[in-house]
Write an enzyme that holds these catalytic residues in place. Structure first.
Site, mmCIF file in Angstrom:
data_model
loop_
_atom_site.group_PDB
_atom_site.id
_atom_site.type_symbol
_atom_site.label_atom_id
_atom_site.label_comp_id
_atom_site.label_asym_id
_atom_site.label_seq_id
_atom_site.Cartn_x
_atom_site.Cartn_y
_atom_site.Cartn_z
ATOM 1 N N GLY A 36 -5.113 10.566 -2.098
ATOM 2 C CA GLY A 36 -5.390 9.194 -1.690
ATOM 3 C C GLY A 36 -6.517 8.628 -2.532
ATOM 4 N N CYS A 37 -7.372 7.840 -1.930
ATOM 5 C CA CYS A 37 -8.499 7.224 -2.637
ATOM 6 C C CYS A 37 -9.362 8.290 -3.294
ATOM 7 C CB CYS A 37 -9.336 6.418 -1.646
ATOM 8 S SG CYS A 37 -10.887 5.801 -2.328
#
Length: 221
Positions: A36-37
């Site tokens: 993800g991020c």
């Protein structure tokens, strides 16, 4: 033996010895995870004992020299990922895999938490056959544990070209942060929380104390 041959062997030995000394002086191993991020991935692993440094970047796609805007706009095939450099005498690749599985939702095929799209999908990028075996075994063990109620969709892929992200992305969680219940959490994604109706951080770094407790004498130098 001729003089030229002796000189060649001596030069070759010196080159090999120099290379080995350089490798020993910089005895770092590399793991690459997309979770993800990448701000969050950096934060997750920077807190793990034995990790020496992390680099946010883009990998897994086809576009050369992608920018952040290119990747989040879609169509490049790249994921936000992080290179995790670590001291294998203090932490093993298998331990890093455990941290990774605890830091993501491996059953989510559309992204992570409030971050959606291909660039936020999870993946383990392996750099060797040994890493592939360990990653597959770790994934299988997690699936067999019964902890997760849905199938794991995280892919295990061969590592390709890794493009470091722009400077302002590196160590971003250290630049903008807050403290909640003694846990450092990312606050730079406030807009993302609001967009999905969240009023507080949806993700926090893994509990370092628990991880440290698992580092037995066998695992330490």
């Amino acid at each position: 033996m001729t003089v030229k041959f002796v000189k060649f062997v001596a030069a070759l030995f010196l080159t090999v010895s120099t290379s080995l000394c350089a490798a020993a002086a910089n005895d770092e191993a590399l793991a690459i995870f997309a979770g993800g991020c990448f701000w969050c991935v950096e934060s997750d692993f920077d807190h793990v004992p034995g990790v020496t440094r992390t680099i946010s970047g883009y990998t897994g796609g086809t576009l050369k020299n992608p920018t952040y805007r290119d990747v989040v706009r879609g169509g490049t095939g790249h994921r936000e990922a992080a290179q995790i450099f670590y001291d294998p005498s203090k932490v093993t690749y298998e331990m890093l895999l455990e941290v990774f599985w605890r830091s993501v939702d491996p059953t989510d095929g559309g992204g992570q938490f409030c971050d959606r799209g291909v660039s936020y999908e999870t993946a383990v990028f392996v750099t060797s056959l040994d890493q592939r075996r360990s990653a597959k075994a770790s994934k299988k063990a997690l699936m067999s544990s019964g902890v997760l109620k849905k199938p794991i969709v995280t892919k295990i892929e061969d590592a390709g070209k890794f493009y470091p992200a722009e400077d302002y992305h590196q160590d971003y969680y250290k630049k903008i942060r807050c403290v909640t219940n003694s846990t450092v959490t990312i606050v730079a994604v406030t807009n993302a929380w609001r967009s999905c109706g969240a009023t507080k951080p949806t993700r926090a770094p893994p509990n370092t104390r628990i991880f440290q407790a698992r580092l037995t004498k066998k695992d330490m130098p």
